[in-house]
Scaffold this active site. Structure first.
Site, PDB file in Angstrom:
ATOM      1  N   TYR A  40      38.342  37.552  41.704  1.00 42.81           N
ATOM      2  CA  TYR A  40      38.407  36.721  42.932  1.00 42.81           C
ATOM      3  C   TYR A  40      39.087  37.813  44.113  1.00 42.81           C
ATOM      4  O   TYR A  40      38.828  37.361  45.328  1.00 42.81           O
ATOM      5  CB  TYR A  40      39.722  35.966  42.699  1.00 42.81           C
ATOM      6  CG  TYR A  40      41.008  36.424  42.276  1.00 42.81           C
ATOM      7  CD1 TYR A  40      42.042  36.886  43.400  1.00 42.81           C
ATOM      8  CD2 TYR A  40      41.358  36.857  40.871  1.00 42.81           C
ATOM      9  CE1 TYR A  40      43.067  37.641  43.042  1.00 42.81           C
ATOM     10  CE2 TYR A  40      42.514  37.245  40.502  1.00 42.81           C
ATOM     11  CZ  TYR A  40      43.321  37.649  41.518  1.00 42.81           C
ATOM     12  OH  TYR A  40      44.326  38.571  41.137  1.00 42.81           O
TER      13      TYR A  40
ATOM     14  N   GLY B 207      47.734  42.700  41.572  1.00 40.34           N
ATOM     15  CA  GLY B 207      46.907  42.026  41.156  1.00 40.34           C
ATOM     16  C   GLY B 207      45.559  42.102  41.310  1.00 40.34           C
ATOM     17  O   GLY B 207      44.997  42.635  42.231  1.00 40.34           O
ATOM     18  N   ARG B 208      44.676  42.037  40.213  1.00 35.65           N
ATOM     19  CA  ARG B 208      43.181  42.361  40.245  1.00 35.65           C
ATOM     20  C   ARG B 208      42.561  41.292  39.378  1.00 35.65           C
ATOM     21  O   ARG B 208      42.807  41.141  38.335  1.00 35.65           O
ATOM     22  CB  ARG B 208      42.743  43.638  39.898  1.00 35.65           C
ATOM     23  CG  ARG B 208      41.409  44.041  40.113  1.00 35.65           C
ATOM     24  CD  ARG B 208      41.084  45.343  39.244  1.00 35.65           C
ATOM     25  NE  ARG B 208      41.808  46.325  40.142  1.00 35.65           N
ATOM     26  CZ  ARG B 208      42.600  47.329  39.741  1.00 35.65           C
ATOM     27  NH1 ARG B 208      43.075  47.116  38.295  1.00 35.65           N
ATOM     28  NH2 ARG B 208      43.107  48.268  40.231  1.00 35.65           N
TER      29      ARG B 208
ATOM     30  N   ASP C 167      44.840  22.549  38.718  1.00 34.10           N
ATOM     31  CA  ASP C 167      44.858  23.819  37.925  1.00 34.10           C
ATOM     32  C   ASP C 167      46.295  24.285  37.552  1.00 34.10           C
ATOM     33  O   ASP C 167      46.818  25.348  37.793  1.00 34.10           O
ATOM     34  CB  ASP C 167      44.078  24.883  38.554  1.00 34.10           C
ATOM     35  CG  ASP C 167      43.810  25.893  37.626  1.00 34.10           C
ATOM     36  OD1 ASP C 167      44.071  25.599  36.050  1.00 34.10           O
ATOM     37  OD2 ASP C 167      43.636  26.942  37.729  1.00 34.10           O
TER      38      ASP C 167
ATOM     39  N   HIS D 187      41.690  41.296  45.336  1.00 33.54           N
ATOM     40  CA  HIS D 187      42.956  41.952  44.836  1.00 33.54           C
ATOM     41  C   HIS D 187      44.010  41.629  45.639  1.00 33.54           C
ATOM     42  O   HIS D 187      43.901  40.934  46.542  1.00 33.54           O
ATOM     43  CB  HIS D 187      42.680  43.534  45.447  1.00 33.54           C
ATOM     44  CG  HIS D 187      41.332  44.191  44.822  1.00 33.54           C
ATOM     45  ND1 HIS D 187      41.319  44.851  43.573  1.00 33.54           N
ATOM     46  CD2 HIS D 187      39.982  44.210  45.233  1.00 33.54           C
ATOM     47  CE1 HIS D 187      40.096  45.265  43.390  1.00 33.54           C
ATOM     48  NE2 HIS D 187      39.205  44.851  44.359  1.00 33.54           N
TER      49      HIS D 187
END
Length: 464
Positions: free
Chosen positions: A32, A28-29, A151, A34
């Site tokens: 925020y 994931g990247r 959220d 990695h």
């Protein structure tokens, strides 16, 4: 600080690169930071971990708040923060979590892609029930400890892969979470815009200042509907989200097109909402005369006299005061009829959900060019790290193709986990040992997470 002591402390400090192997395993990247899939170098265990490197140097107050919350929260259905690493040399912050192979966004995407390919694979009803029960269990724990998540959405609901916790839900991304027992200021003053648009409760859209845990329940109702239909129930086009004004005309219009315009008797306090005058100016009740949740769900073959629909209706009650609580929802008759919820949501399921893909250094996350995409979340979104969120929520284009790691189909069988305190009060609704497979047969289409889907739903990202 004494220099010699500082040198000694630096030498004793554990370094993430010495303890974990994670190079080339990025999953994931975003802005925020990695996320990497990692394993221990010393072989102490064979578990997979998720390492999140927070973007930038140092640590913000928001990240401190999230870390403090995660250190205190311990529940089977809430993501577990194992350790925090602080690198003195480059002032980088690393968070170590349990690794979850799946999340609801990718699971729903898999089924939506199968529909788009004219060979639909329905999400098993037993799996839907188990997912919902575990989400409610985790949220009930948060609410019982005076924490609002704020959220909730499919991308933030992780599901564990193979291992001792297989098929267990983990609620993740606590970047927006807040204590609500005695805030010094109304929560709306701290964060005027919370919750991703499609999962945002109507009271938030109408500017409620003293909102409650009912906003999490509405979001769970949206997720439940999406699990049943494979489509976001309140999907709408996005507008400029940089404003701090919570009022959103198109989102309200979408809600009314599904639910109908709320009658005064159904939501008496709607007149007290800060944006009520704007609502009356912008909308006409008779425009939505023929709209109802019954009609919407009937299109997706959910009968209005079913226990499934009755629970959904309670979760998506417009008036937050009348909206069901998480504890009440867990005791709903829906969970007492077969199939009963299980500790392993994949129990009896033979659908080959793809594993997470590894990203190359040059490769973007699966949301494409952020500059060409509409932004869905507020510019205060922290992605659970205290840094601005990955504003990658596409409405105009789908995700680009990525290099796919081919994974073999998996069959599943679940096991019984310990019943939580909240389940003990309602033993009939506790998790059941899964029996023989009764779910749909494995699809032969060989779908992967790069399967094409309607692009308007490509708005989520990997979260921890």
């Amino acid at each position: 600080m004494d220099y010699d002591f500082k040198v000694k402390l630096t030498g004793e400090r554990e370094r993430v690169e010495d303890l974990f192997e994670y190079e080339g395993c990025k999953v994931g990247r975003g802005t925020y930071g990695h996320v990497y899939k990692a394993k221990r170098k010393d072989g102490r265990d064979d578990r997979d971990y998720a390492l999140k490197q927070i973007e930038g140097t140092g640590i913000s107050m928001s990240a401190c708040r999230e870390i403090a919350l995660l250190r205190e929260l311990k529940h089977p259905n809430v993501i577990s923060l194992q350790k925090v690493f602080l690198s003195h040399a480059d002032r980088k912050v690393w968070l170590l979590f349990d690794f979850a192979e799946h999340d609801l966004w990718h699971i729903i995407k898999f089924h939506r892609a199968s529909k788009a390919n004219k060979k639909p694979v329905q999400l098993p009803r037993g799996m839907v029930k188990s997912l919902l029960y575990q989400i409610l269990d985790g949220i009930h724990y948060l609410h019982a400890n005076w924490v609002l998540h704020r959220d909730l959405k499919p991308a933030n609901i992780l599901v564990m892969g193979e291992g001792p916790e297989r098929g267990r839900v983990k609620i993740a991304d606590m970047g927006f979470a807040r204590l609500f027992n005695s805030p010094l200021k109304p929560l709306a003053d701290l964060d005027p815009v919370v919750v991703t648009f499609w999962y945002r409760a109507p009271e938030l859209l109408l500017g409620a200042r003293h909102y409650t845990k009912a906003i999490d329940i509405w979001a769970i109702g949206c997720i439940f509907a999406e699990l049943l239909t494979s489509e976001p129930i309140f999907h709408c086009r996005q507008e400029d989200i940089k404003t701090s004004n919570p009022y959103h005309h198109d989102q309200l219009d979408r809600i009314f097109n599904v639910m109908g315009f709320p009658a005064d008797k159904d939501w008496e306090d709607i007149k007290k909402m800060p944006e009520h005058s704007t609502l009356i100016k912008d909308f006409r009740r008779n425009t939505y005369t023929n709209c109802s949740l019954i009609k919407y769900m009937e299109k997706h073959k959910v009968k209005p006299d079913s226990k499934t629909f009755h629970l959904l209706q309670k979760l998506l009650t417009m008036d937050p005061i009348k909206r069901i609580s998480s504890e009440q929802a867990m005791q709903d008759p829906y969970f007492l009829e077969d199939p009963l919820p299980t500790s392993d949501v994949f129990a009896g399921c033979q659908i080959p959900y793809p594993k997470r893909e590894f990203l190359t250094e040059e490769e973007p996350d699966d949301k494409g060019d952020k500059k060409n995409q509409q932004q869905q979340q507020g510019n205060n979104h922290t992605n659970g790290t205290g840094h601005p969120g990955n504003q990658d929520n596409s409405h105009a284009q789908g995700p680009p193709l990525k290099k796919v790691r081919v994974v073999p189909p998996t069959t599943t069988s679940g096991g019984l986990i310990m019943t939580s305190d909240y389940q003990r009060s309602n033993p009939h609704a506790a998790y059941q040992n899964p029996g023989p497979s009764t779910s749909q047969p494995q699809s032969s289409m060989g779908y992967s997470s790069t399967s094409q889907q309607p692009p308007q739903y490509s708005h989520q990202t990997h979260r921890y």
